[in-house]
Design a protein around this motif. Structure first.
Motif, PDB file in Angstrom:
ATOM      1  N   PHE A 142      13.389  36.500  17.936  1.00  0.00           N
ATOM      2  CA  PHE A 142      13.337  35.944  19.285  1.00  0.00           C
ATOM      3  C   PHE A 142      14.734  35.592  19.803  1.00  0.00           C
ATOM      4  CE2 PHE A 142      13.703  31.586  17.802  1.00  0.00           C
ATOM      5  CZ  PHE A 142      14.170  30.884  18.908  1.00  0.00           C
ATOM      6  N   VAL A 182      13.535  28.586  26.338  1.00  0.00           N
ATOM      7  CA  VAL A 182      12.479  29.535  26.010  1.00  0.00           C
ATOM      8  C   VAL A 182      11.165  28.804  25.771  1.00  0.00           C
ATOM      9  CG1 VAL A 182      11.781  31.356  24.399  1.00  0.00           C
ATOM     10  CG2 VAL A 182      14.208  31.015  24.918  1.00  0.00           C
ATOM     11  N   ARG A 188       7.455  29.413  24.210  1.00  0.00           N
ATOM     12  CA  ARG A 188       6.713  30.329  23.346  1.00  0.00           C
ATOM     13  C   ARG A 188       5.283  29.815  23.185  1.00  0.00           C
ATOM     14  NH1 ARG A 188      10.356  31.580  18.240  1.00  0.00           N
ATOM     15  NH2 ARG A 188       8.957  33.349  18.128  1.00  0.00           N
ATOM     16  N   ILE A 226       6.964  35.001  23.241  1.00  0.00           N
ATOM     17  CA  ILE A 226       7.816  34.477  24.307  1.00  0.00           C
ATOM     18  C   ILE A 226       7.069  34.691  25.615  1.00  0.00           C
ATOM     19  CG2 ILE A 226       9.987  34.717  25.564  1.00  0.00           C
ATOM     20  CD1 ILE A 226      11.234  35.773  22.960  1.00  0.00           C
ATOM     21  N   ILE A 243      11.287  32.591  29.998  1.00  0.00           N
ATOM     22  CA  ILE A 243      12.689  32.285  29.733  1.00  0.00           C
ATOM     23  C   ILE A 243      13.275  31.750  31.028  1.00  0.00           C
ATOM     24  CG2 ILE A 243      14.953  33.162  29.040  1.00  0.00           C
ATOM     25  CD1 ILE A 243      13.469  35.376  27.503  1.00  0.00           C
TER      26      ILE A 243
END
Length: 128
Positions: free
Chosen positions: A32, A67, A69, A77, A80
């Motif tokens: 990630f 981020v 998740r 993800i 962002i």
């Protein structure tokens, strides 16, 4: 590109050097992190190129990424949030926003994930 399975992940060699990738941060970059770094690296570089072409004089750009998740879906993800700190004198937010919109359309990494990851962008002008 060729990747070799290792005891703790995979490894590859590029012209710039060796890259170790692992789900365990003590053995390499986490996947990630590389995904986010690719998006930030591409979008920031394209943004800078657009600013240069438009003769918008900047001193620096720093991009921070937050981020989100989803632990219920393999830690996917989902979002962002990119915050660009643009340093310079007499910068106009409207021009920077237009340049960022052009950069977004020309960033291969953002375009590659735009249907599966929400990318939100904010610009903060840092004056001298």
């Amino acid at each position: 590109m060729k990747f070799q399975l290792t005891e703790h992940g995979v490894s590859t060699e590029f012209d710039f050097g060796k890259l170790d990738i692992s789900g365990d941060a003590q053995y390499g970059f986490r996947p990630f992190q590389l995904m986010v770094a690719s998006i930030v690296g591409c979008s920031t570089s394209v943004f800078r190129k657009i600013l240069v072409k438009q003769r918008i004089d900047i001193e620096d750009i720093i991009c921070e990424a937050e981020v989100k998740r989803n632990p219920n879906e393999a830690n996917k993800i989902e979002e962002i949030m990119l915050t660009y700190y643009v340093k310079g004198q007499q910068l106009k937010e409207e021009k920077l926003q237009k340049s960022l919109a052009i950069a977004r359309k020309n960033c291969a990494m953002v375009r590659s994930v735009e249907d599966s990851i929400t990318i939100n962008e904010t610009i903060i002008i840092v004056s001298k």
